[in-house]
Design an enzyme around this catalytic site. Structure first.
Site, PDB file in Angstrom:
ATOM      1  N   LYS A 275       0.724  -1.200   0.029  1.00 29.99           N
ATOM      2  CA  LYS A 275       0.007   0.056  -0.146  1.00 29.99           C
ATOM      3  C   LYS A 275       0.970   1.088  -0.240  1.00 29.99           C
ATOM      4  CE  LYS A 275      -3.904   2.143   2.541  1.00 29.99           C
ATOM      5  NZ  LYS A 275      -4.739   1.944   3.843  1.00 29.99           N
TER       6      LYS A 275
ATOM      7  N   SER B 103      -9.827   2.160   2.896  1.00 29.73           N
ATOM      8  CA  SER B 103      -9.062   2.867   2.063  1.00 29.73           C
ATOM      9  C   SER B 103      -7.985   2.081   1.387  1.00 29.73           C
ATOM     10  CB  SER B 103      -8.239   3.773   2.946  1.00 29.73           C
ATOM     11  OG  SER B 103      -7.281   3.172   3.942  1.00 29.73           O
TER      12      SER B 103
ATOM     13  N   SER C 140     -10.009  -0.409   7.150  1.00 28.60           N
ATOM     14  CA  SER C 140      -9.691  -0.372   5.930  1.00 28.60           C
ATOM     15  C   SER C 140      -8.794  -1.639   5.207  1.00 28.60           C
ATOM     16  CB  SER C 140      -8.710   0.642   5.645  1.00 28.60           C
ATOM     17  OG  SER C 140      -9.139   1.979   5.666  1.00 28.60           O
TER      18      SER C 140
HETATM   19  N1  GLN Z   1     -13.201   4.183   6.388  1.00 26.85           N
HETATM   20  C1  GLN Z   1     -12.537   4.711   7.706  1.00 26.85           C
HETATM   21  C2  GLN Z   1     -12.006   6.408   7.380  1.00 26.85           C
HETATM   22  O1  GLN Z   1     -12.395   6.610   6.275  1.00 26.85           O
HETATM   23  C3  GLN Z   1     -11.366   3.880   7.840  1.00 26.85           C
HETATM   24  C4  GLN Z   1     -10.025   4.224   7.245  1.00 26.85           C
HETATM   25  C5  GLN Z   1      -8.817   3.248   7.500  1.00 26.85           C
HETATM   26  O2  GLN Z   1      -9.157   2.375   8.207  1.00 26.85           O
HETATM   27  N2  GLN Z   1      -7.676   3.837   7.135  1.00 26.85           N
HETATM   28  O3  GLN Z   1     -11.465   6.642   8.442  1.00 26.85           O
END
Ligand code: GLN
Length: 447
Positions: free
Chosen positions: A52, A127, A151
């Site tokens: 990532k 994400s 995410s």
């Molecule tokens: N969807 C969540 C956010 O927008 C989780 C994001 C994540 O785990 N990086 O913060």
């Protein structure tokens, strides 16, 4: 590695999983592994992996999907990057994501959209959308993602693959571009449960460079994986199965999974996580507050983008950040700065911290009696590209089943458990702190 690049060339135009591909370096490293011969004791040797793009890689551009880091080439490796290299795994490139990991659809990336391989009109989740889509599309067998509020698990669910968020502290965060430092964890995406355990073996362990890193032993997550679930006690939170927005097909798939666990010899009973409904507001205050502090380092001086228009020092800060950050990042910085400001700290940040304690206690209470908690990973299957991006509240609310896990710091996996409207459904298995082994055993038995 050659086969991986062939597959990427065939599919990448449609999927859009990668921000950067490093074919030459990967082939070079593969040649080296070939020359040295595969070490039979190291099962991961020569296996291609994608990383990532918020995990730093020495000599390879790392953008966190932000314009502000467009030209950022790190001069060191994250601990996990180092560990996958030490395992002789071969990194083939950097994967698309929501900007600074803020989002649940990969649509906030500055660079590109990633499409869900099951239906190209749907989001891959986020994400870590690139990490999940690349594995689901057969481009790579393994990738690394990060999970601050879901995410890893949510994109794993949307793409029908396996994604593990380890216990907070299990995997070093050194070299992970910080979002919510008290929540962030790195973990693996794979197609099978056993592969996942093997990769977690390789990236876990204490690291002096991460002050929150756990000093205890790392068990071999793969060794006892076939032990089965006979005698295991599994709790299913009432709140998770009666969530208002829960898609009917998701609920059916999870109910079927419960029957499977019973037939395999586990006891499955209803339990309660009464404070989980406060998870989303507590999470968005804590994560945004930490982000507003972490992102202060992007000032146009030390890293990446500097506005060419800036004439004074103040303009360097203001214009570089105004032009370099996307809308969602700005929204979080404002929300976080507001929550931390002196007039509102007690009402928001402090309250959120207290709520976090209650959420953690909910889990502790259930784990006094149960080995695992089971539920859906997400209320719905993958939604359409463009469907939620203009409605941040709707997007935030869909994290309701994943954020409590990060607030409590416990480990959780998402594994595929069927389909709803022709899209994969994810089953979430949550374990006690530092008990990833029980999760893997149950996941393996179910698979
Ligand atoms: N969807 C969540 C956010 O927008 C989780 C994001 C994540 O785990 N990086 O913060």
């Amino acid at each position: 590695v050659k086969a991986v690049f062939e597959r990427i060339n065939e599919t990448e135009e449609k999927i859009g999983a990668f921000i950067t591909l490093t074919e030459e370096e990967a082939l070079e490293q593969a040649r080296k592994v070939d020359e040295e011969g595969i070490d039979p004791a190291n099962i991961l040797s020569g296996i291609p992996i994608g990383i990532k793009d918020n995990i730093v890689t020495e000599g390879t551009r790392t953008t966190a999907a932000s314009k502000i880091l467009e030209d950022f080439v790190p001069i060191y490796d994250a601990t996990v990057t180092k560990k996958v290299k030490e395992a002789n795994m071969i990194s083939v490139g950097k994967l698309n994501m929501d900007e600074f990991a803020m989002g649940g659809s990969t649509e906030t990336s500055y660079y590109k959209l990633t499409h869900n391989p099951w239906n190209l009109d749907k989001v891959p989740g986020g994400s870590s959308g690139g990490s999940a889509a690349a594995v689901a599309a057969g481009q790579i067998p393994v990738s690394l993602g990060t999970d601050t509020g879901g995410s890893i698990r949510q994109p794993a669910a949307f793409n029908g693959i396996v994604g593990m968020k380890p216990t907070y502290g299990r995997v070093s965060r050194f070299g992970l571009i910080a979002f919510g430092s008290s929540l962030d964890q790195i973990g693996p995406f794979t197609r099978t449960v056993k592969d996942n355990a093997l990769v977690l073996n390789a990236i876990s362990g204490h690291d002096v460079n991460d002050s929150m890193s756990y000093e205890g032993e790392v068990p071999d997550f793969a060794s006892d994986i076939e032990a089965g679930v006979k005698g295991m006690k599994i709790g299913v939170p009432t709140e998770y199965l009666n969530e208002k927005g829960l898609e009917e097909g998701v609920k059916e798939a999870v109910l079927k999974a419960i029957e499977t666990f019973k037939s395999l010899g586990a006891t499955v009973e209803e339990v309660s996580l009464p404070h989980s409904k406060y998870g989303v507001p507590a999470y968005y205050i804590i994560a945004s507050s930490e982000a507003s502090s972490n992102l202060q380092r992007f000032d146009g001086v030390r890293y990446g983008y500097r506005s060419p228009e800036a004439k004074t020092l103040e303009e360097v800060f203001v214009k570089s950040r105004t032009e370099g950050f996307g809308m969602e990042v700005k929204r979080r910085i404002m929300l976080g700065t507001f929550s931390l400001s002196s007039g509102f700290y007690d009402a928001h940040f402090k309250k959120a911290g207290q709520t976090r304690t209650l959420i953690r206690q909910d889990f502790d209470n259930v784990f006094k009696e149960y080995d695992l908690i089971l539920g859906p990973t997400t209320p719905t299957t993958a939604f359409g590209i463009g469907e939620q991006i203009d409605d941040p509240i709707a997007m935030y609310l869909s994290d309701i089943l994943t954020v409590p896990v990060n607030l409590a710091g416990v480990p959780a996996i998402s594994i595929p458990c069927g389909f709803s409207n022709d899209l994969p459904v994810g089953l979430q298995l949550i374990g006690k702190h530092f008990d990833e082994q029980t999760i893997y055993k149950a996941a393996y038995a179910f698979e």
